[in-house]
Scaffold this motif. Structure first.
Motif, PDB file in Angstrom:
ATOM      1  N   TYR A   1       0.877  -1.174   0.000  1.00 33.07           N
ATOM      2  CA  TYR A   1       0.000   0.000   0.000  1.00 33.07           C
ATOM      3  C   TYR A   1       0.912   1.221   0.000  1.00 33.07           C
ATOM      4  O   TYR A   1       1.656   1.445   0.975  1.00 33.07           O
ATOM      5  CB  TYR A   1      -0.920   0.007   1.220  1.00 33.07           C
ATOM      6  CG  TYR A   1      -1.849   1.192   1.260  1.00 33.07           C
ATOM      7  CD1 TYR A   1      -2.975   1.237   0.443  1.00 33.07           C
ATOM      8  CD2 TYR A   1      -1.588   2.258   2.102  1.00 33.07           C
ATOM      9  CE1 TYR A   1      -3.830   2.319   0.470  1.00 33.07           C
ATOM     10  CE2 TYR A   1      -2.434   3.360   2.135  1.00 33.07           C
ATOM     11  CZ  TYR A   1      -3.554   3.386   1.316  1.00 33.07           C
ATOM     12  OH  TYR A   1      -4.403   4.474   1.343  1.00 33.07           O
ATOM     13  N   LYS A   2       0.880   1.937  -1.111  1.00 31.90           N
ATOM     14  CA  LYS A   2       1.793   3.062  -1.314  1.00 31.90           C
ATOM     15  C   LYS A   2       3.234   2.571  -1.178  1.00 31.90           C
ATOM     16  O   LYS A   2       3.670   1.712  -1.910  1.00 31.90           O
ATOM     17  CB  LYS A   2       1.452   4.196  -0.354  1.00 31.90           C
ATOM     18  CG  LYS A   2       0.075   4.803  -0.621  1.00 31.90           C
ATOM     19  CD  LYS A   2      -0.225   5.972   0.294  1.00 31.90           C
ATOM     20  CE  LYS A   2      -1.594   6.559  -0.019  1.00 31.90           C
ATOM     21  NZ  LYS A   2      -1.944   7.682   0.879  1.00 31.90           N
ATOM     22  N   THR A   3       3.970   3.053  -0.177  1.00 36.11           N
ATOM     23  CA  THR A   3       5.388   2.673  -0.055  1.00 36.11           C
ATOM     24  C   THR A   3       5.620   1.572   0.979  1.00 36.11           C
ATOM     25  O   THR A   3       6.743   1.154   1.193  1.00 36.11           O
ATOM     26  CB  THR A   3       6.230   3.899   0.345  1.00 36.11           C
ATOM     27  OG1 THR A   3       5.753   4.416   1.600  1.00 36.11           O
ATOM     28  CG2 THR A   3       6.157   4.984  -0.720  1.00 36.11           C
ATOM     29  N   LYS A   4       4.538   1.126   1.604  1.00 41.11           N
ATOM     30  CA  LYS A   4       4.691   0.133   2.663  1.00 41.11           C
ATOM     31  C   LYS A   4       4.299  -1.254   2.165  1.00 41.11           C
ATOM     32  O   LYS A   4       3.518  -1.393   1.227  1.00 41.11           O
ATOM     33  CB  LYS A   4       3.834   0.514   3.878  1.00 41.11           C
ATOM     34  CG  LYS A   4       4.266   1.829   4.523  1.00 41.11           C
ATOM     35  CD  LYS A   4       3.423   2.148   5.737  1.00 41.11           C
ATOM     36  CE  LYS A   4       3.893   3.437   6.404  1.00 41.11           C
ATOM     37  NZ  LYS A   4       3.090   3.766   7.600  1.00 41.11           N
ATOM     38  N   GLU A   5       4.880  -2.275   2.820  1.00 41.10           N
ATOM     39  CA  GLU A   5       4.565  -3.644   2.413  1.00 41.10           C
ATOM     40  C   GLU A   5       4.537  -4.580   3.611  1.00 41.10           C
ATOM     41  O   GLU A   5       5.061  -4.276   4.683  1.00 41.10           O
ATOM     42  CB  GLU A   5       5.564  -4.138   1.373  1.00 41.10           C
ATOM     43  CG  GLU A   5       7.009  -4.161   1.826  1.00 41.10           C
ATOM     44  CD  GLU A   5       7.957  -4.597   0.721  1.00 41.10           C
ATOM     45  OE1 GLU A   5       8.823  -5.450   1.023  1.00 41.10           O
ATOM     46  OE2 GLU A   5       7.818  -4.107  -0.423  1.00 41.10           O
ATOM     47  N   SER A   6       3.895  -5.740   3.410  1.00 37.70           N
ATOM     48  CA  SER A   6       3.760  -6.748   4.469  1.00 37.70           C
ATOM     49  C   SER A   6       3.701  -8.125   3.831  1.00 37.70           C
ATOM     50  O   SER A   6       3.107  -8.295   2.754  1.00 37.70           O
ATOM     51  CB  SER A   6       2.486  -6.478   5.280  1.00 37.70           C
ATOM     52  OG  SER A   6       2.386  -7.384   6.364  1.00 37.70           O
ATOM     53  N   ASN A   7       4.336  -9.094   4.475  1.00 32.67           N
ATOM     54  CA  ASN A   7       4.353 -10.459   3.937  1.00 32.67           C
ATOM     55  C   ASN A   7       3.001 -11.141   4.147  1.00 32.67           C
ATOM     56  O   ASN A   7       2.435 -11.083   5.246  1.00 32.67           O
ATOM     57  CB  ASN A   7       5.438 -11.284   4.626  1.00 32.67           C
ATOM     58  CG  ASN A   7       6.826 -10.728   4.374  1.00 32.67           C
ATOM     59  OD1 ASN A   7       7.097 -10.162   3.323  1.00 32.67           O
ATOM     60  ND2 ASN A   7       7.712 -10.876   5.347  1.00 32.67           N
ATOM     61  N   VAL A   8       2.508 -11.794   3.112  1.00 28.25           N
ATOM     62  CA  VAL A   8       1.221 -12.490   3.210  1.00 28.25           C
ATOM     63  C   VAL A   8       1.295 -13.832   2.503  1.00 28.25           C
ATOM     64  O   VAL A   8       2.178 -14.077   1.675  1.00 28.25           O
ATOM     65  CB  VAL A   8       0.059 -11.673   2.591  1.00 28.25           C
ATOM     66  CG1 VAL A   8      -0.175 -10.381   3.357  1.00 28.25           C
ATOM     67  CG2 VAL A   8       0.305 -11.412   1.116  1.00 28.25           C
ATOM     68  N   MET A   9       0.342 -14.690   2.838  1.00 32.57           N
ATOM     69  CA  MET A   9       0.089 -15.905   2.079  1.00 32.57           C
ATOM     70  C   MET A   9      -1.358 -15.791   1.590  1.00 32.57           C
ATOM     71  O   MET A   9      -2.283 -15.804   2.399  1.00 32.57           O
ATOM     72  CB  MET A   9       0.272 -17.154   2.940  1.00 32.57           C
ATOM     73  CG  MET A   9       0.003 -18.448   2.185  1.00 32.57           C
ATOM     74  SD  MET A   9       0.280 -19.916   3.222  1.00 32.57           S
ATOM     75  CE  MET A   9       2.053 -19.847   3.413  1.00 32.57           C
ATOM     76  N   THR A  10      -1.538 -15.634   0.313  1.00 27.67           N
ATOM     77  CA  THR A  10      -2.872 -15.424  -0.237  1.00 27.67           C
ATOM     78  C   THR A  10      -3.580 -16.765  -0.395  1.00 27.67           C
ATOM     79  O   THR A  10      -3.069 -17.670  -1.057  1.00 27.67           O
ATOM     80  CB  THR A  10      -2.794 -14.707  -1.596  1.00 27.67           C
ATOM     81  OG1 THR A  10      -1.914 -13.595  -1.487  1.00 27.67           O
ATOM     82  CG2 THR A  10      -4.166 -14.213  -2.025  1.00 27.67           C
ATOM     83  N   ILE A  11      -4.742 -16.878   0.228  1.00 24.04           N
ATOM     84  CA  ILE A  11      -5.473 -18.148   0.249  1.00 24.04           C
ATOM     85  C   ILE A  11      -6.912 -17.921  -0.200  1.00 24.04           C
ATOM     86  O   ILE A  11      -7.610 -17.034   0.321  1.00 24.04           O
ATOM     87  CB  ILE A  11      -5.475 -18.757   1.665  1.00 24.04           C
ATOM     88  CG1 ILE A  11      -4.045 -19.018   2.127  1.00 24.04           C
ATOM     89  CG2 ILE A  11      -6.290 -20.047   1.701  1.00 24.04           C
ATOM     90  CD1 ILE A  11      -3.944 -19.513   3.549  1.00 24.04           C
ATOM     91  N   GLY A  12      -7.359 -18.717  -1.139  1.00 23.37           N
ATOM     92  CA  GLY A  12      -8.751 -18.684  -1.572  1.00 23.37           C
ATOM     93  C   GLY A  12      -9.585 -19.590  -0.685  1.00 23.37           C
ATOM     94  O   GLY A  12      -9.233 -20.755  -0.471  1.00 23.37           O
ATOM     95  N   VAL A  13     -10.674 -19.065  -0.146  1.00 25.57           N
ATOM     96  CA  VAL A  13     -11.517 -19.836   0.773  1.00 25.57           C
ATOM     97  C   VAL A  13     -12.984 -19.668   0.384  1.00 25.57           C
ATOM     98  O   VAL A  13     -13.349 -18.757  -0.369  1.00 25.57           O
ATOM     99  CB  VAL A  13     -11.322 -19.387   2.239  1.00 25.57           C
ATOM    100  CG1 VAL A  13      -9.896 -19.649   2.696  1.00 25.57           C
ATOM    101  CG2 VAL A  13     -11.674 -17.915   2.415  1.00 25.57           C
ATOM    102  N   ASP A  14     -13.822 -20.548   0.925  1.00 27.69           N
ATOM    103  CA  ASP A  14     -15.263 -20.414   0.721  1.00 27.69           C
ATOM    104  C   ASP A  14     -15.898 -19.826   1.977  1.00 27.69           C
ATOM    105  O   ASP A  14     -15.229 -19.605   2.988  1.00 27.69           O
ATOM    106  CB  ASP A  14     -15.882 -21.765   0.360  1.00 27.69           C
ATOM    107  CG  ASP A  14     -15.807 -22.761   1.501  1.00 27.69           C
ATOM    108  OD1 ASP A  14     -14.980 -22.559   2.423  1.00 27.69           O
ATOM    109  OD2 ASP A  14     -16.566 -23.744   1.481  1.00 27.69           O
ATOM    110  N   SER A  15     -17.183 -19.595   1.917  1.00 30.21           N
ATOM    111  CA  SER A  15     -17.876 -18.950   3.043  1.00 30.21           C
ATOM    112  C   SER A  15     -17.965 -19.845   4.265  1.00 30.21           C
ATOM    113  O   SER A  15     -18.266 -19.375   5.365  1.00 30.21           O
ATOM    114  CB  SER A  15     -19.280 -18.519   2.606  1.00 30.21           C
ATOM    115  OG  SER A  15     -20.008 -19.624   2.077  1.00 30.21           O
ATOM    116  N   ASP A  16     -17.727 -21.153   4.113  1.00 28.83           N
ATOM    117  CA  ASP A  16     -17.772 -22.080   5.246  1.00 28.83           C
ATOM    118  C   ASP A  16     -16.492 -22.053   6.074  1.00 28.83           C
ATOM    119  O   ASP A  16     -16.451 -22.626   7.171  1.00 28.83           O
ATOM    120  CB  ASP A  16     -17.993 -23.523   4.760  1.00 28.83           C
ATOM    121  CG  ASP A  16     -19.424 -23.764   4.317  1.00 28.83           C
ATOM    122  OD1 ASP A  16     -20.287 -22.952   4.682  1.00 28.83           O
ATOM    123  OD2 ASP A  16     -19.665 -24.756   3.607  1.00 28.83           O
TER     124      ASP A  16
END
Length: 424
Positions: A117-132
């Motif tokens: 976001y703009k000049t800042k960053e953060s490590n993530v693991m992007t995971i696709g999930v369902d509503s359950d």
């Protein structure tokens, strides 16, 4: 002579022969310390395993693909996409189980491991999930909402992020983060833009040995949840949308067994023609019970081995008490001449033996408890011994004193007073 006087005399004899008393107690101290430390570490291990399994939910059932080893001896066949659990099978299974379940959870890996976001960053693991997903896994929302069925159907570019990510990108300003658009980059796969619709509280996942405890919030990798349909759209993996394992959440603990049987029956039919692979199910609750049973048996077996030194210590107590009887033969003769009965003499020596073992037991509990607490702290589940194990250990050490002290005490009681007075 009453019991109190016997105890006072026993304590006086222990003080009068300090070195001999300490050496006599050593076997008892080592035995009790070994048993107590083993039980403490065993309790800590059991608690840690329970915490880890409980984090998966006690009403959850894991369904996973595995080779038919018992049928074909393990052919080593490579798993194909058609061997994995499909979305169609999950939908079909959900309809068959109906109101007996809260939902079926699965995850889809999505590209992206750095949120910006703009000049800042953060490590993530992007995971696709369902509503359950939140029905099966613990997700504590702080603000906003989680992914719902409308997001899935619309393939929305929405994301639910952690409070740690908000801290890194928005200086912990949740209101500013809500609705903001962030980009999640994945190296050669480019970047995708997502709108934040919810913030959850990050909780360190439990692990048996505590994991890395020194990762700063800035370097921490947290999950970023997106609709699974969006993840599938972005994924270049041919196996996306098929799964090696899924999590089924029963409605309550009473329906776990029924749901597991129905799921097992369903996959048995689905994989009937598959000669290399099958689907097995495992209820978390049954895994928890098996783990507890195994840990208890292991702790008991090791404690029994440690308890052998108690027998060695008991033999040492008997040996010293026999020496004590010989040394105090004239004293016994004098006491009998003054009217002491055989029972008085017997009780005196049994009390002394019991006191020696009790003191050794208490010292052993303190040493074993301290060592057990120190050892269990390495798995981040430091525990002192339970009151029950302390009482049982001390009582057992006193019982050893009575058992191994009886023969010398009985020998002293049967001494002839005239012969005892003549003894040099």
């Amino acid at each position: 002579m009453n019991l109190l006087e016997n105890i006072k005399m026993a304590l006086w004899n222990v003080r009068a022969n300090k070195v001999r008393s300490v050496l006599t107690m050593l076997g008892i101290v080592i035995g009790i310390a070994a048993v107590i430390s083993i039980l403490s570490v065993g309790d800590a291990m059991t608690a840690k395993v329970n915490d880890t399994l409980n984090s998966f939910g006690t009403t959850n059932i894991v369904a996973y693909v595995m080779p038919r080893q018992e049928d074909n001896g393990g052919s080593g066949a490579e798993m194909k996409t058609s061997d994995r659990i499909s979305l169609e099978q999950i939908t079909d299974l959900k309809e068959k189980l109906g109101d007996n379940i809260r939902g079926i959870g699965f995850t889809v890996s999505a590209p992206g491991y750095v949120a910006k976001y703009k000049t800042k960053e953060s490590n993530v693991m992007t995971i696709g999930v369902d509503s359950d997903y939140p029905k099966i896994n613990t997700v504590k929302m702080i603000q906003g909402r989680f992914i719902n069925s409308s997001d899935e159907n619309g393939n929305k570019s929405f994301v639910v992020v952690s409070d740690k990510l908000v801290k890194n990108l928005f200086n912990s300003d949740n209101n500013r983060a809500m609705g903001a658009k962030i980009s999640i980059e994945g190296g050669e796969e480019g970047s995708e833009s997502y709108q934040i619709i919810g913030i959850y509280r990050y909780e360190k996942p439990p692990s048996l040995f505590g994991g890395s405890a020194n990762v700063s919030d800035k370097d921490l990798t947290t999950n970023a949840y997106v609709p699974y349909t969006t993840a599938l759209e972005l994924s270049t993996d041919e196996e996306a949308g098929t799964f090696t394992d899924i999590m089924i959440s029963a409605k309550n603990s009473e329906s776990v067994s029924k749901v597991e049987k129905e799921a097992k029956r369903y996959f048995l039919e689905q994989y009937r023609s598959n000669t290399d692979w099958k689907v097995e199910t495992q209820a978390v609750q049954s895994a928890l019970e098996e783990s507890n049973s195994m840990m208890k048996m292991l702790s008991l077996a090791i404690a029994v081995i440690g308890g052998i030194s108690l027998l060695v210590g008991g033999i040492g107590v008997m040996n010293i008490m026999l020496v004590s009887v010989t040394e105090r033969t004239r004293e016994i003769g004098v006491r009998k001449a003054l009217g002491a009965t055989n029972n008085n003499i017997r009780l005196q020596f049994i009390t002394e033996s019991m006191i020696v073992c009790m003191i050794g037991g208490i010292i052993g509990v303190l040493i074993g408890g301290g060592f057990g607490y120190f050892a269990s702290s390495f798995i981040h589940e430091a525990k002192f011994p339970s009151l029950t194990s302390v009482l049982v250990s001390v009582s057992f050490s006193m019982a050893i004193g009575i058992f191994f002290g009886y023969y010398p005490a009985n020998k002293a009681a049967k001494l002839d007073p005239i012969d005892a007075l003549r003894y040099e």
